[in-house]
Design a protein around this motif. Structure first.
Motif, PDB file in Angstrom:
ATOM      1  N   TRP A  65      61.217  -3.668  45.258  1.00 48.12           N
ATOM      2  CA  TRP A  65      61.634  -2.918  46.434  1.00 48.12           C
ATOM      3  C   TRP A  65      63.120  -3.189  46.689  1.00 48.12           C
ATOM      4  O   TRP A  65      63.515  -4.329  46.889  1.00 48.12           O
ATOM      5  CB  TRP A  65      60.818  -3.355  47.644  1.00 48.12           C
ATOM      6  N   SER A  85      59.037   4.592  47.011  1.00 50.79           N
ATOM      7  CA  SER A  85      57.676   4.744  47.519  1.00 50.79           C
ATOM      8  C   SER A  85      57.014   5.972  46.900  1.00 50.79           C
ATOM      9  O   SER A  85      55.829   5.929  46.546  1.00 50.79           O
ATOM     10  CB  SER A  85      57.668   4.822  49.046  1.00 50.79           C
ATOM     11  N   ALA A  88      56.073   4.908  43.310  1.00 50.39           N
ATOM     12  CA  ALA A  88      54.942   3.974  43.314  1.00 50.39           C
ATOM     13  C   ALA A  88      53.642   4.688  43.670  1.00 50.39           C
ATOM     14  O   ALA A  88      52.607   4.481  43.022  1.00 50.39           O
ATOM     15  CB  ALA A  88      55.208   2.829  44.288  1.00 50.39           C
ATOM     16  N   ASN A  89      53.674   5.535  44.686  1.00 55.32           N
ATOM     17  CA  ASN A  89      52.471   6.256  45.105  1.00 55.32           C
ATOM     18  C   ASN A  89      51.985   7.211  44.026  1.00 55.32           C
ATOM     19  O   ASN A  89      50.779   7.386  43.834  1.00 55.32           O
ATOM     20  CB  ASN A  89      52.734   7.015  46.406  1.00 55.32           C
ATOM     21  N   VAL A  99      54.221  -3.707  43.918  1.00 56.52           N
ATOM     22  CA  VAL A  99      55.597  -3.651  44.401  1.00 56.52           C
ATOM     23  C   VAL A  99      55.945  -5.016  44.962  1.00 56.52           C
ATOM     24  O   VAL A  99      55.252  -5.545  45.827  1.00 56.52           O
ATOM     25  CB  VAL A  99      55.780  -2.562  45.471  1.00 56.52           C
ATOM     26  N   ARG A 110      54.730  -1.352  53.677  1.00 56.83           N
ATOM     27  CA  ARG A 110      53.353  -0.850  53.615  1.00 56.83           C
ATOM     28  C   ARG A 110      53.229   0.530  54.247  1.00 56.83           C
ATOM     29  O   ARG A 110      52.448   1.378  53.787  1.00 56.83           O
ATOM     30  CB  ARG A 110      52.408  -1.857  54.280  1.00 56.83           C
ATOM     31  N   GLN A 112      55.104   2.919  53.916  1.00 58.21           N
ATOM     32  CA  GLN A 112      55.557   3.935  52.973  1.00 58.21           C
ATOM     33  C   GLN A 112      54.719   3.995  51.705  1.00 58.21           C
ATOM     34  O   GLN A 112      54.899   4.896  50.884  1.00 58.21           O
ATOM     35  CB  GLN A 112      57.027   3.678  52.599  1.00 58.21           C
ATOM     36  N   LEU A 113      53.806   3.036  51.541  1.00 50.55           N
ATOM     37  CA  LEU A 113      53.011   2.962  50.319  1.00 50.55           C
ATOM     38  C   LEU A 113      51.547   3.241  50.604  1.00 50.55           C
ATOM     39  O   LEU A 113      51.022   2.858  51.646  1.00 50.55           O
ATOM     40  CB  LEU A 113      53.140   1.575  49.681  1.00 50.55           C
ATOM     41  N   VAL A 117      48.457   0.700  46.312  1.00 52.36           N
ATOM     42  CA  VAL A 117      49.619  -0.022  45.784  1.00 52.36           C
ATOM     43  C   VAL A 117      49.578  -1.464  46.299  1.00 52.36           C
ATOM     44  O   VAL A 117      49.516  -1.696  47.504  1.00 52.36           O
ATOM     45  CB  VAL A 117      50.942   0.659  46.199  1.00 52.36           C
TER      46      VAL A 117
END
Length: 199
Positions: A65, A85, A88-89, A99, A110, A112-113, A117
């Motif tokens: 991150w 994000s 990752a998503n 992450v 969290r 944003q994820l 994840v």
């Protein structure tokens, strides 16, 4: 060779020698660098390790991150975090993703994820996990170790207080051993095919 800090800097000879040891190409007779074993385990002989090919199946994608405003500035950092994000998503729809972020940032990260994840409590500066992350080698029976290349912010060109410790912290998080071969550089500079060719 030794730089101004007294640490060994990477050149072709030290790189090939150090990483060769980590990848098991130095000692065909099994005599070579070893790592301390965990409780109930025998010592890992790095001469018995190999580095999987980059296209080999893997357990998860590991991401960092971006968090250091001194590296990107406040506005650019927010854009990067949104992009990270999204990436990752998206990956999490197909395979596990972890992450790394400072635990103090987890509530904000969290948000944003997606829930799938994973968040690992490992502080970061920038997003370049391929360069500052661990180089993982495996024994024939599947045990892992980290063949550590010390990340120095691309020759001290940017802040890397946290990123310079990522590989060690990931190894600690996973409970695997670290072989510090004294090389300084970035893991992303290593190209190999899993069959003994190293560039």
């Amino acid at each position: 060779t030794f730089g101004e800090t007294g640490r060994r800097d990477m050149n072709r000879r030290t790189f090939a020698g150090g990483l060769g040891a980590a990848c098991g190409t130095l000692a065909a007779d099994g005599v070579g660098p070893t790592l301390a074993a965990g409780a109930g385990q025998e010592m890992i002989q790095l001469a018995d390790c190999g580095m999987p090919a980059e296209d080999a199946q893997h357990e998860r994608t590991l991401m960092q991150w971006p968090a250091n405003k001194a590296v990107h500035g406040r506005n650019e950092l927010a854009k990067l975090q949104r992009s990270m994000s999204l990436i990752a998503n998206t990956i999490a729809r197909f395979e596990p993703v972890a992450v790394m972020a400072d635990a103090r940032l987890h509530p904000v990260v969290r948000e944003q994820l997606q829930g799938k994840v994973e968040l690992w409590p490992i502080a970061t500066d920038d997003l370049w996990s391929r360069d500052s992350g661990p180089t993982v080698v495996k024994t024939l029976d599947g045990r892992r170790a980290v063949a550590h290349i010390t990340f120095n912010g691309w020759g001290n060109k940017q802040a890397h207080t946290n990123d310079g410790q990522i590989a060690d912290r990931v190894a600690r998080h996973l409970g695997i051993e670290v072989f510090n071969n004294g090389l300084v550089g970035e893991a992303g500079g290593v190209e190999q095919d899993g069959a003994g060719t190293l560039i």
